[in-house]
Design a protein around this motif. Structure first.
Motif, PDB file in Angstrom:
ATOM      1  N   UNK A 114       0.383 -27.648   5.018  1.00 27.80           N
ATOM      2  CA  UNK A 114      -0.578 -27.285   6.057  1.00 27.80           C
ATOM      3  C   UNK A 114      -1.957 -27.201   5.419  1.00 27.80           C
ATOM      4  N   UNK A 115      -2.879 -27.966   5.975  1.00 32.55           N
ATOM      5  CA  UNK A 115      -4.234 -28.024   5.438  1.00 32.55           C
ATOM      6  C   UNK A 115      -5.032 -26.785   5.788  1.00 32.55           C
ATOM      7  N   UNK A 116      -5.691 -26.216   4.767  1.00 35.13           N
ATOM      8  CA  UNK A 116      -6.510 -25.025   4.934  1.00 35.13           C
ATOM      9  C   UNK A 116      -7.900 -25.313   4.385  1.00 35.13           C
ATOM     10  N   UNK A 117      -8.896 -25.257   5.250  1.00 34.43           N
ATOM     11  CA  UNK A 117     -10.289 -25.428   4.855  1.00 34.43           C
ATOM     12  C   UNK A 117     -10.816 -24.069   4.416  1.00 34.43           C
ATOM     13  N   UNK A 118     -11.311 -23.981   3.188  1.00 36.94           N
ATOM     14  CA  UNK A 118     -11.923 -22.731   2.715  1.00 36.94           C
ATOM     15  C   UNK A 118     -13.417 -22.981   2.570  1.00 36.94           C
ATOM     16  N   UNK A 178      -4.915 -16.439  -3.614  1.00 34.61           N
ATOM     17  CA  UNK A 178      -3.685 -16.059  -2.921  1.00 34.61           C
ATOM     18  C   UNK A 178      -2.960 -17.270  -2.332  1.00 34.61           C
ATOM     19  N   UNK A 179      -3.701 -18.208  -1.773  1.00 34.45           N
ATOM     20  CA  UNK A 179      -3.063 -19.415  -1.226  1.00 34.45           C
ATOM     21  C   UNK A 179      -2.464 -20.274  -2.334  1.00 34.45           C
ATOM     22  N   UNK A 180      -3.148 -20.356  -3.469  1.00 36.47           N
ATOM     23  CA  UNK A 180      -2.599 -21.111  -4.599  1.00 36.47           C
ATOM     24  C   UNK A 180      -1.335 -20.440  -5.133  1.00 36.47           C
ATOM     25  N   UNK A 181      -1.288 -19.109  -5.123  1.00 38.53           N
ATOM     26  CA  UNK A 181      -0.087 -18.393  -5.561  1.00 38.53           C
ATOM     27  C   UNK A 181       1.088 -18.696  -4.626  1.00 38.53           C
ATOM     28  N   UNK A 182       0.833 -18.745  -3.329  1.00 38.99           N
ATOM     29  CA  UNK A 182       1.883 -19.092  -2.359  1.00 38.99           C
ATOM     30  C   UNK A 182       2.389 -20.499  -2.631  1.00 38.99           C
ATOM     31  N   UNK A 207       9.860 -25.034   4.014  1.00 37.08           N
ATOM     32  CA  UNK A 207       8.859 -24.183   3.363  1.00 37.08           C
ATOM     33  C   UNK A 207       7.474 -24.679   3.767  1.00 37.08           C
ATOM     34  N   UNK A 208       6.605 -23.754   4.142  1.00 39.99           N
ATOM     35  CA  UNK A 208       5.231 -24.064   4.524  1.00 39.99           C
ATOM     36  C   UNK A 208       4.343 -23.912   3.291  1.00 39.99           C
ATOM     37  N   UNK A 209       3.723 -25.005   2.870  1.00 41.15           N
ATOM     38  CA  UNK A 209       2.950 -25.034   1.631  1.00 41.15           C
ATOM     39  C   UNK A 209       1.476 -25.273   1.954  1.00 41.15           C
ATOM     40  N   UNK A 210       0.582 -24.349   1.555  1.00 40.56           N
ATOM     41  CA  UNK A 210      -0.847 -24.559   1.807  1.00 40.56           C
ATOM     42  C   UNK A 210      -1.402 -25.696   0.959  1.00 40.56           C
ATOM     43  N   UNK A 211      -2.255 -26.508   1.587  1.00 35.59           N
ATOM     44  CA  UNK A 211      -2.930 -27.640   0.947  1.00 35.59           C
ATOM     45  C   UNK A 211      -4.427 -27.418   1.161  1.00 35.59           C
ATOM     46  N   UNK A 212      -5.137 -26.999   0.113  1.00 38.60           N
ATOM     47  CA  UNK A 212      -6.507 -26.527   0.257  1.00 38.60           C
ATOM     48  C   UNK A 212      -7.548 -27.638   0.235  1.00 38.60           C
ATOM     49  N   UNK A 213      -8.569 -27.452   1.067  1.00 38.57           N
ATOM     50  CA  UNK A 213      -9.785 -28.261   1.051  1.00 38.57           C
ATOM     51  C   UNK A 213     -10.938 -27.293   0.830  1.00 38.57           C
ATOM     52  N   UNK A 214     -11.564 -27.379  -0.332  1.00 36.47           N
ATOM     53  CA  UNK A 214     -12.668 -26.488  -0.676  1.00 36.47           C
ATOM     54  C   UNK A 214     -13.975 -27.033  -0.112  1.00 36.47           C
ATOM     55  N   UNK A 215     -14.760 -26.151   0.507  1.00 33.96           N
ATOM     56  CA  UNK A 215     -16.055 -26.533   1.060  1.00 33.96           C
ATOM     57  C   UNK A 215     -17.106 -25.593   0.485  1.00 33.96           C
ATOM     58  N   UNK A 234     -11.482 -33.560   9.888  1.00 32.65           N
ATOM     59  CA  UNK A 234     -10.248 -34.000   9.250  1.00 32.65           C
ATOM     60  C   UNK A 234      -9.004 -33.362   9.847  1.00 32.65           C
ATOM     61  N   UNK A 235      -7.855 -33.653   9.240  1.00 30.07           N
ATOM     62  CA  UNK A 235      -6.563 -33.228   9.788  1.00 30.07           C
ATOM     63  C   UNK A 235      -6.137 -31.798   9.445  1.00 30.07           C
ATOM     64  N   UNK A 236      -6.913 -31.082   8.641  1.00 28.55           N
ATOM     65  CA  UNK A 236      -6.510 -29.733   8.243  1.00 28.55           C
ATOM     66  C   UNK A 236      -6.438 -28.815   9.458  1.00 28.55           C
ATOM     67  N   UNK A 237      -5.486 -27.884   9.444  1.00 32.62           N
ATOM     68  CA  UNK A 237      -5.193 -27.061  10.624  1.00 32.62           C
ATOM     69  C   UNK A 237      -5.914 -25.729  10.692  1.00 32.62           C
TER      70      UNK A 237
END
Length: 136
Positions: A6-10, A25-29, A42-50, A79-82
């Motif tokens: 799951x894409x997460x925009x930070x 915390x998201x990287x630890x998950x 399993x739901x795995x965070x996929x980060x996009x840093x802004x 983009x496709x991040x949720x």
């Protein structure tokens, strides 16, 4: 069992809260294999840093496994991040959150939500009407 990314925009990833709290915390998950779901997936965070500075983003992204990054919030929201996480300054947060809602992103933001209670409530109502999850 499958991994569901799951894409997460930070937004504000190079700031203190973005880096030491949300990203860490998201990287630890992700390092633990993601969050277990009821069906065994399993739901795995996929980060996009802004952020504003390419060099700082590139350094941070490289230090954590070559994460995706951009200096364009518009590009990230298109983009496709949720999920959209806002870790930047409060004064302009309502504008950015409205953009994320319009782009159909679920919202998680730092407190305070907005400079005024009225603006914060308006953002919550906008997210509700759009059928999006949101929290602070």
């Amino acid at each position: 069992m499958a991994d569901r990314r799951i894409g997460v925009i930070i937004n504000g990833a190079t700031g203190r809260m973005g880096t030491t709290q949300h990203m860490a915390n998201l990287l630890a998950i992700a390092a633990e294999g993601g969050l277990p779901l009821g069906n065994g997936d399993r739901l795995v965070p996929d980060l996009l840093l802004v952020g504003r500075t390419t060099g700082r983003l590139a350094t941070l992204a490289a230090a954590h496994g070559n994460l995706r990054y951009t200096t364009s919030l518009d590009e990230a929201l298109a983009g496709p991040d949720h999920i959209y996480m806002d870790c930047t300054h409060t004064a302009d947060r309502p504008t950015r959150v409205r953009q994320a809602i319009a782009a159909g992103k679920h919202i998680h933001i730092e407190k305070p939500t907005a400079p005024t209670v009225e603006e914060a409530m308006e953002l919550a109502r906008l997210a509700d009407r759009a059928g999006l999850k949101h929290g602070v």
